[in-house]
Design a protein around this motif. Structure first.
Motif, PDB file in Angstrom:
ATOM      1  N   GLU A 288       0.826  -1.207   0.000  1.00 11.21           N
ATOM      2  CA  GLU A 288       0.000   0.000   0.000  1.00 11.21           C
ATOM      3  C   GLU A 288       0.863   1.261   0.000  1.00 11.21           C
ATOM      4  O   GLU A 288       0.530   2.259  -0.649  1.00 11.21           O
ATOM      5  CB  GLU A 288      -0.939  -0.005   1.210  1.00 11.21           C
ATOM      6  CG  GLU A 288      -2.056  -1.032   1.140  1.00 11.21           C
ATOM      7  CD  GLU A 288      -3.118  -0.677   0.111  1.00 11.21           C
ATOM      8  OE1 GLU A 288      -3.029   0.390  -0.525  1.00 11.21           O
ATOM      9  OE2 GLU A 288      -4.053  -1.481  -0.062  1.00 11.21           O
ATOM     10  N   GLN A 289       1.963   1.227   0.718  1.00 16.07           N
ATOM     11  CA  GLN A 289       2.867   2.378   0.740  1.00 16.07           C
ATOM     12  C   GLN A 289       3.448   2.640  -0.642  1.00 16.07           C
ATOM     13  O   GLN A 289       3.526   3.790  -1.087  1.00 16.07           O
ATOM     14  CB  GLN A 289       3.987   2.146   1.756  1.00 16.07           C
ATOM     15  CG  GLN A 289       3.543   2.241   3.202  1.00 16.07           C
ATOM     16  CD  GLN A 289       4.667   1.940   4.171  1.00 16.07           C
ATOM     17  OE1 GLN A 289       5.804   1.712   3.783  1.00 16.07           O
ATOM     18  NE2 GLN A 289       4.351   1.949   5.457  1.00 16.07           N
TER      19      GLN A 289
ATOM     20  N   ARG B 207      -2.370   6.486   6.981  1.00 16.20           N
ATOM     21  CA  ARG B 207      -2.132   6.762   5.572  1.00 16.20           C
ATOM     22  C   ARG B 207      -1.974   8.254   5.321  1.00 16.20           C
ATOM     23  O   ARG B 207      -1.098   8.682   4.569  1.00 16.20           O
ATOM     24  CB  ARG B 207      -3.307   6.212   4.761  1.00 16.20           C
ATOM     25  CG  ARG B 207      -3.085   6.151   3.282  1.00 16.20           C
ATOM     26  CD  ARG B 207      -4.217   5.410   2.639  1.00 16.20           C
ATOM     27  NE  ARG B 207      -3.941   5.060   1.279  1.00 16.20           N
ATOM     28  CZ  ARG B 207      -4.717   4.245   0.563  1.00 16.20           C
ATOM     29  NH1 ARG B 207      -5.780   3.719   1.102  1.00 16.20           N
ATOM     30  NH2 ARG B 207      -4.403   3.976  -0.687  1.00 16.20           N
ATOM     31  N   VAL B 208      -2.820   9.046   5.944  1.00 11.63           N
ATOM     32  CA  VAL B 208      -2.754  10.502   5.782  1.00 11.63           C
ATOM     33  C   VAL B 208      -1.425  11.034   6.313  1.00 11.63           C
ATOM     34  O   VAL B 208      -0.779  11.858   5.664  1.00 11.63           O
ATOM     35  CB  VAL B 208      -3.932  11.188   6.508  1.00 11.63           C
ATOM     36  CG1 VAL B 208      -3.720  12.698   6.582  1.00 11.63           C
ATOM     37  CG2 VAL B 208      -5.238  10.888   5.778  1.00 11.63           C
ATOM     38  N   ARG B 209      -1.003  10.535   7.466  1.00  8.52           N
ATOM     39  CA  ARG B 209       0.271  10.989   8.034  1.00  8.52           C
ATOM     40  C   ARG B 209       1.434  10.646   7.110  1.00  8.52           C
ATOM     41  O   ARG B 209       2.352  11.445   6.926  1.00  8.52           O
ATOM     42  CB  ARG B 209       0.490  10.360   9.419  1.00  8.52           C
ATOM     43  CG  ARG B 209      -0.411  10.910  10.501  1.00  8.52           C
ATOM     44  CD  ARG B 209       0.166  10.645  11.890  1.00  8.52           C
ATOM     45  NE  ARG B 209       0.365   9.224  12.124  1.00  8.52           N
ATOM     46  CZ  ARG B 209      -0.520   8.439  12.725  1.00  8.52           C
ATOM     47  NH1 ARG B 209      -1.685   8.927  13.118  1.00  8.52           N
ATOM     48  NH2 ARG B 209      -0.259   7.151  12.925  1.00  8.52           N
ATOM     49  N   ARG B 210       1.375   9.445   6.519  1.00  6.95           N
ATOM     50  CA  ARG B 210       2.448   9.014   5.624  1.00  6.95           C
ATOM     51  C   ARG B 210       2.464   9.861   4.348  1.00  6.95           C
ATOM     52  O   ARG B 210       3.529  10.252   3.866  1.00  6.95           O
ATOM     53  CB  ARG B 210       2.267   7.542   5.282  1.00  6.95           C
ATOM     54  CG  ARG B 210       3.465   6.913   4.600  1.00  6.95           C
ATOM     55  CD  ARG B 210       3.366   5.412   4.566  1.00  6.95           C
ATOM     56  NE  ARG B 210       2.199   4.949   3.847  1.00  6.95           N
ATOM     57  CZ  ARG B 210       1.187   4.283   4.402  1.00  6.95           C
ATOM     58  NH1 ARG B 210       1.205   4.016   5.686  1.00  6.95           N
ATOM     59  NH2 ARG B 210       0.170   3.889   3.682  1.00  6.95           N
ATOM     60  N   LEU B 211       1.294  10.165   3.815  1.00  3.78           N
ATOM     61  CA  LEU B 211       1.212  10.992   2.607  1.00  3.78           C
ATOM     62  C   LEU B 211       1.677  12.424   2.888  1.00  3.78           C
ATOM     63  O   LEU B 211       2.377  13.027   2.069  1.00  3.78           O
ATOM     64  CB  LEU B 211      -0.224  11.005   2.069  1.00  3.78           C
ATOM     65  CG  LEU B 211      -0.685   9.728   1.360  1.00  3.78           C
ATOM     66  CD1 LEU B 211      -2.183   9.773   1.098  1.00  3.78           C
ATOM     67  CD2 LEU B 211       0.080   9.521   0.066  1.00  3.78           C
ATOM     68  N   GLU B 212       1.305  12.951   4.038  1.00  4.02           N
ATOM     69  CA  GLU B 212       1.745  14.307   4.401  1.00  4.02           C
ATOM     70  C   GLU B 212       3.263  14.356   4.546  1.00  4.02           C
ATOM     71  O   GLU B 212       3.896  15.359   4.181  1.00  4.02           O
ATOM     72  CB  GLU B 212       1.062  14.741   5.698  1.00  4.02           C
ATOM     73  CG  GLU B 212      -0.422  15.038   5.519  1.00  4.02           C
ATOM     74  CD  GLU B 212      -1.123  15.376   6.817  1.00  4.02           C
ATOM     75  OE1 GLU B 212      -0.572  15.014   7.895  1.00  4.02           O
ATOM     76  OE2 GLU B 212      -2.208  15.974   6.783  1.00  4.02           O
ATOM     77  N   LYS B 213       3.831  13.264   5.040  1.00  2.00           N
ATOM     78  CA  LYS B 213       5.288  13.195   5.155  1.00  2.00           C
ATOM     79  C   LYS B 213       5.933  13.179   3.772  1.00  2.00           C
ATOM     80  O   LYS B 213       6.948  13.856   3.535  1.00  2.00           O
ATOM     81  CB  LYS B 213       5.684  11.946   5.949  1.00  2.00           C
ATOM     82  CG  LYS B 213       7.189  11.815   6.185  1.00  2.00           C
ATOM     83  CD  LYS B 213       7.501  10.543   6.972  1.00  2.00           C
ATOM     84  CE  LYS B 213       9.005  10.388   7.183  1.00  2.00           C
ATOM     85  NZ  LYS B 213       9.311   9.122   7.915  1.00  2.00           N
TER      86      LYS B 213
END
Length: 271
Positions: free
Chosen positions: A194-195, A244-250
């Motif tokens: 997914e990442q 998921r949102v935290r990872r995308l924002e990163k």
């Protein structure tokens, strides 16, 4: 007072330990074999020709196409997908003739099917509030095709069924194309898969718009709905939206992506 032989007790303890050791060795060997088979599947799918993948798709796609309506919604979705495809690199495994199968059901989900098909449900369209959000979802699904995650998931699920049948009895692995369709619908990708699909999706989104505004909006909205204990199909086959949102924002911060105005979603939802 009854007599108990210490020799017999020691023999019994020794036998019990031996049984436990044999059982541990057996389970360890079986686990290593299964792990090895999963590793083989993960590598073999990279060499499966597109033509073979399309034949696999021919077993499952008809069950979704029967629900599809050749209406304006389906046409508009495929036009957006064609526009996004134009940003894909030429002469690569990911450059294919993708097609959206629009299913007019109140299900919030999107599915990558073998054979270059992406299923979009009406329920998901109703949740999307901008074209950018929809393009991020489509880019994510294309990312699964690029990494061949959909084939890995099918291989893993079939292997699990084989193992269960071997130990619990039974011989049927897949009884029909509908059975394979159910496997695909209920498949869950690993966190790593997914990442990678998210990374592919956000890079494609940036290439298409020259910014990434809207990349997290859909997932943030699902996160709020998940807190209200709503049953959303998308959440059963995708990672928790908050992480998921935290990872995308990163990713947005690390790549110094721009944030500009979003594009309105010009899709007419018809049944």
């Amino acid at each position: 007072m009854p007599y108990s032989s210490p020799i017999r007790d020691r023999n019994s303890d020794t036998n019990n330990r031996q049984v436990i050791i044999v059982l541990i060795i057996f389970l360890t060997v079986i686990s290593l074999i299964i792990y090895g088979l999963f590793a083989v599947i993960n590598n073999v799918v990279n060499f499966i020709p597109i033509s073979v993948e399309q034949r696999i798709g021919s077993l499952v796609v008809p069950s979704f196409e029967r629900k599809n309506l050749a209406n304006i919604t389906n046409q508009q979705l495929n036009q957006l997908l064609d526009n996004l495809e134009n940003k894909l690199p030429e002469n690569s495994l990911v450059k294919r003739d993708y097609e959206i199968i629009y299913v007019p059901e109140n299900v919030v989900n999107a599915i990558a099917l073998p054979g270059n098909k992406i299923v979009i449900y009406e329920g998901l369209l109703k949740e999307v509030e901008s074209e950018n959000e929809l393009m991020m979802i489509l880019g994510h699904e294309i990312g699964h095709f690029a990494n061949r995650d959909h084939l890995r998931s099918i291989g893993h699920l079939i292997l699990i069924r084989i193992v269960i049948n071997y130990f619990l009895g039974g011989s049927e692995i897949l009884q029909s194309g509908a059975d394979l369709s159910n496997l695909i619908v209920n498949a869950r990708y690993s966190q790593n898969q997914e990442q990678k699909a998210d990374l592919f999706g956000i890079n494609l989104l940036n290439k298409y718009y020259d910014h990434v505004n809207g990349a997290t909006d859909f997932f943030q909205r699902l996160n709020e709905e998940a807190k209200n204990n709503l049953n959303i199909a998308f959440l059963s086959s995708h990672p928790l939206p908050e992480k998921r949102v935290r990872r995308l924002e990163k990713l947005i911060k690390e790549n110094n992506y721009s944030i500009k105005d979003k594009t309105a979603l010009n899709i007419t939802i018809e049944r």
